[in-house]
Design an enzyme around this catalytic site. Sequence first.
Site, PDB file in Angstrom:
ATOM      1  N   ASP A   1       0.699  -1.205  -0.133  1.00 44.77           N
ATOM      2  CA  ASP A   1      -0.213   0.140  -0.056  1.00 44.77           C
ATOM      3  C   ASP A   1       0.985   1.281  -0.084  1.00 44.77           C
ATOM      4  O   ASP A   1       1.974   1.048   0.227  1.00 44.77           O
ATOM      5  CB  ASP A   1      -0.927  -0.075   1.217  1.00 44.77           C
ATOM      6  CG  ASP A   1      -1.938   1.025   0.956  1.00 44.77           C
ATOM      7  OD1 ASP A   1      -2.045   1.891   0.099  1.00 44.77           O
ATOM      8  OD2 ASP A   1      -3.149   1.049   1.672  1.00 44.77           O
TER       9      ASP A   1
HETATM   10  C1  BGC Z   1      -4.927   3.327  -0.002  1.00 39.28           C
HETATM   11  C2  BGC Z   1      -5.144   2.403  -1.307  1.00 39.28           C
HETATM   12  C3  BGC Z   1      -4.924   3.119  -2.600  1.00 39.28           C
HETATM   13  C4  BGC Z   1      -3.467   3.991  -2.557  1.00 39.28           C
HETATM   14  C5  BGC Z   1      -3.439   4.404  -3.852  1.00 39.28           C
HETATM   15  C6  BGC Z   1      -3.845   4.435  -0.132  1.00 39.28           C
HETATM   16  O1  BGC Z   1      -3.603   5.206   0.680  1.00 39.28           O
HETATM   17  O2  BGC Z   1      -4.879   2.674   1.039  1.00 39.28           O
HETATM   18  O3  BGC Z   1      -6.391   1.967  -1.054  1.00 39.28           O
HETATM   19  O4  BGC Z   1      -4.903   2.261  -3.459  1.00 39.28           O
HETATM   20  O5  BGC Z   1      -3.529   4.711  -1.373  1.00 39.28           O
HETATM   21  O6  BGC Z   1      -4.081   5.493  -4.027  1.00 39.28           O
END
Ligand code: BGC
Length: 779
Positions: free
Chosen positions: A266
């Site tokens: 993530d």
């Molecule tokens: C979120 C993810 C997301 C990623 C990219 C993160 O902060 O937890 O779910 O895909 O950002 O935007």
Amino acid sequence: MSKIQEFISNMTLKQKAQLVIGTGMIFDVPESAEVPFEDPLEEVDDAEYTNMVHEIRKKLPGAAGFTAAFPDIGITPQVLADGPAGLRISPKREGTDDTFYCTAFPIATLLASTWDTLLVEEVGKAMGNEVLEYGGDILLAPALNIQRDPLCGRNFEYYSEDPLISGKMAAAMVKGIQSNGVGTSIKHFTANNQETNRLSVNTIMSERALREIYLRGFEIAVKESNPWTVMSAYNKINDQYASESHDLLTKILRDEWGFEGYVVTDWGAGDDLVAQMKAGNDLIMPGQPHQVDTLVQAVNSNLLEESVLDRNIERILSVMLETPQYKGHQCSQNPDLRKHAQITRKASTDGMILLENPNNALPIKSAEAGKVAAFGNSSYEFISGGTGSGDVNEAYTVSLIEGLRNGGFETSEELSGIYENHISKMRKQAGKPKNFITSLLGGKEPVAEMPVPPELARKMALQNDLAIITIGRNSGEGVDREAVEGDFYLTENEKQMVKNVSEAFHNEKKKAIVILNIGAPIETVSWRGLPDAVLLAWQPGQEAGNSVVDILTGKVTPSGKLAVTFPLSYEDSPSSANFPGHAIEGEIDETRDLSGFSMMKRTPWEVIYKEDIFVGYRYFNTFEAPVAYEFGYGLSYTSFEYGKMVLSSTDFEKEIAMKINIKNEGKTSGREVVQIYLSSPQVQIRKPAIELIQFGKTKVLKPGESETLLFRISPRDLCSYYTEKGLWIAEKGEYIVQAGSSSAQIRQKASFFLHKELEVEKATSKLLAPSREPEKLDS
Ligand code: BGC
């Protein structure tokens, strides 16, 4: 030499590090967010690399991340974009007046409430088509964390409190999206069940809860749909960051389940790059230039073997070979948004849930309804989906008032005027959203309701024939909801609105209907008896108002059922005493090699899952705790008769086939969700009173029409996880199969025997085991 080996043999060490580290995330921060956003690429002193990054970022403005490209040796970039309710990209681009809107599909919680995997696959096909036609390679979706607690701020992005539904829905979504030749990233692997201190929270739970609840959905999705990628979660599980856990990302995901794609972090997760590489977290996102240097140094100083990098690169490249970028797909930049709007309208009606309709106030025909007075801000600003990365930049959202007008209803202009003034005044007064990420990503939070005094209610009751009251809630990434007024509980103004409007209209022998435009459970028992009907519309995507009206008028008979329990009060939830956890001693060393993209402070924090496996209905049914609406609940405009359940045998050997006939015995067409629950023998270990093992949904049945649904009960459906043995075991004894129209309304039962204990699957035990066994609810 294979193609991939050839690529690798042509790469320098630096290029290898550049490939496993994403090329940064850059997006337009609205001025109102008031945060400086600097591009770390400015620090990089390598013109060839920075030019390449600038070029690839143009491929899909607003995408969340890009992998590096090395055109000289044939390595193409991969474009990764959010998210679960539809593709999230910038709707505007430099140098053109064209717009690049995407469809806001219904939130995952609504999709799960359809209990219709074929429909979810259809939605996935449409979503994936937008990814393909706008130039993306991987959609960062679906998200399938368990809705452990009603207050998790991202529950709307997730499917259910139950792992079977979560896994089946995610698998259907993956199949649909990937049928376009683009990839998915099932996320957040795993136990990302809260937003409070999401980057540092240490989640403590038993191995059994991990296996049966928090891994199970991912296991189903991986085995049934082969997602191209998996996104590891921010949080720690039993003392170890998910993104640094070799047990999780290699032993469980690959060795036990056979996953063959790559794992991506993530955005900004974990704090030890080398540990992430070794664990099998192949790609680091969004990536910072200094991380490239860290990796090169780690290899040069023998902290990391180059072969580990090569292994991770091999996985990234094997996905690359499948991507549209690599295959040279010429994207149209013009997906069929009209067609997709029709799909979202249909899907959302099938996931709406009729909660109350005691005297058949619904359906209501527009021609007979007379004039409608629409109360509540959300009638005018309907919420299509939650905020954060799960938000979509759609061209429009049909509000409820627009939906009513489109459906031929006459509406009160006077009341519309009052609400429009109130909303615009409140919007001007409102500062930036309280949730930092919502404000950073340009999202909106609902404004406070205006009071609806008895005089206004009475005036409207005299002038109009029907009242609709919408109650809206929104939440999103970064912040959890609270058990307070205006969130889990209604505000005083909302309570007064429901009471005053219902009473005033009833005094005139007219009806009042409540629409819930929410992303997760709220309190309902204290007010639900006041109106004539309550429809749970969730956050239903961009066709919102039209979808709601399709249900109100009976154009579509409601067939949605809850995939999450609505408790009586927040404190009744089994997790409430341990949500969102507590601060612990210690310090987070901010000088560690963090990716710098966390955007949130890390605080030493811990949450203990004392409810263990007793999540949602597994708790309420087992401990016989009353609820507002049970798991699986939902009313219809018609009713169904359940025929006798027929089992192929009463002795379980390899599997049992089961069939049941469902007949529409009402006066209007409709669909029924049939839920199959199992009660298992509990000699060796305690188990939930019932567990969902299968489900099905009939086609649209006309009055008098029937359909036989078939199910196959397999050995794994009988199993629990026996921690000491590291085995999925089916205990010998009597099993009771129950067909329910909800988890509390069991309509047919039958039983079978398993004469000898079955060891169905071996797992590698003591993986991610807690260093201290958490004190449990039932111990
Ligand atoms: C979120 C993810 C997301 C990623 C990219 C993160 O902060 O937890 O779910 O895909 O950002 O935007």
